[in-house]
Design a protein around this motif. Structure first.
Motif, PDB file in Angstrom:
ATOM      1  N   ALA A 239       4.070   5.523   2.763  1.00 44.28           N
ATOM      2  CA  ALA A 239       4.258   6.947   3.060  1.00 44.28           C
ATOM      3  C   ALA A 239       4.377   7.190   4.562  1.00 44.28           C
ATOM      4  CB  ALA A 239       3.102   7.756   2.485  1.00 44.28           C
TER       5      ALA A 239
ATOM      6  N   SER B 158       0.822  -1.207   0.000  1.00 40.54           N
ATOM      7  CA  SER B 158       0.000   0.000   0.000  1.00 40.54           C
ATOM      8  C   SER B 158       0.864   1.268   0.000  1.00 40.54           C
ATOM      9  CB  SER B 158      -0.892   0.007   1.244  1.00 40.54           C
ATOM     10  OG  SER B 158      -1.467   1.277   1.418  1.00 40.54           O
TER      11      SER B 158
ATOM     12  N   LYS C 236      -0.053   4.219   0.757  1.00 37.40           N
ATOM     13  CA  LYS C 236      -0.348   4.991   1.974  1.00 37.40           C
ATOM     14  C   LYS C 236       0.453   4.450   3.154  1.00 37.40           C
ATOM     15  CE  LYS C 236      -4.997   6.478   0.747  1.00 37.40           C
ATOM     16  NZ  LYS C 236      -6.423   6.441   1.111  1.00 37.40           N
ATOM     17  N   HIS C 237       0.558   3.127   3.235  1.00 34.31           N
ATOM     18  CA  HIS C 237       1.344   2.507   4.310  1.00 34.31           C
ATOM     19  C   HIS C 237       2.823   2.873   4.164  1.00 34.31           C
ATOM     20  CE1 HIS C 237       2.587  -0.392   7.304  1.00 34.31           C
ATOM     21  NE2 HIS C 237       3.415  -0.928   6.420  1.00 34.31           N
TER      22      HIS C 237
END
Length: 144
Positions: A53, A48, A50-51
């Motif tokens: 980041a 992911s 987002k993960h």
């Protein structure tokens, strides 16, 4: 020249990374695998964004594209031992690897990592084998 990754050899469901901004993107197997994915692949497994980041410091998913030396088989190693010593070594190897994995590794169907090679050599040493031992063959491959 950078070697192109053969997508046929990529493990099933191998998580790829799409973060091209990463400082280690040029040497990360996850990033290089994503870049070499053929167009016919409809679905990917990715980490992911987002993960990623939210991660601080070194990336825990980084996998180096440097190939490592795997051992392939150890039948000759066992054949060079006296029978009683060979039986003792086999029992210890089965205890360490498990019965099925022992047989697959012995024949070379399953490659042995550097740490497994060292553990097997330690078992031999602990069983009284004093001469240096070589595995049946060695191959260079990615550490997926």
């Amino acid at each position: 020249m950078e070697e192109k990754i053969d997508f046929e050899k990529v493990p099933y469901q191998y998580a790829m990374c799409l973060n091209r901004e990463c400082s280690k993107a040029n040497t990360c197997l996850r990033q290089l695998t994503a870049q070499s994915a053929p167009e016919k692949i409809e679905h990917w497994v990715i980490i992911s964004p987002k993960h990623l980041a939210a991660q601080q410091g070194n990336c825990p998913y980084y996998r180096s594209n440097a190939k490592v030396r795997y051992a392939k088989g150890f039948i000759r190693m066992l054949e060079n031992l006296p029978y009683k010593q060979m039986q003792t070594v086999i029992l210890h190897l089965m205890s360490y690897l498990g019965r099925r994995t022992y047989y697959r590794s012995r024949k070379g169907e399953r490659l042995l990592s550097l740490s497994e090679q060292q553990h097997i050599l330690n078992i031999l040493k602990n069983c009284g084998v004093s001469t240096p031992q070589q595995f049946d063959a060695y191959v260079e491959a990615y550490d997926w």
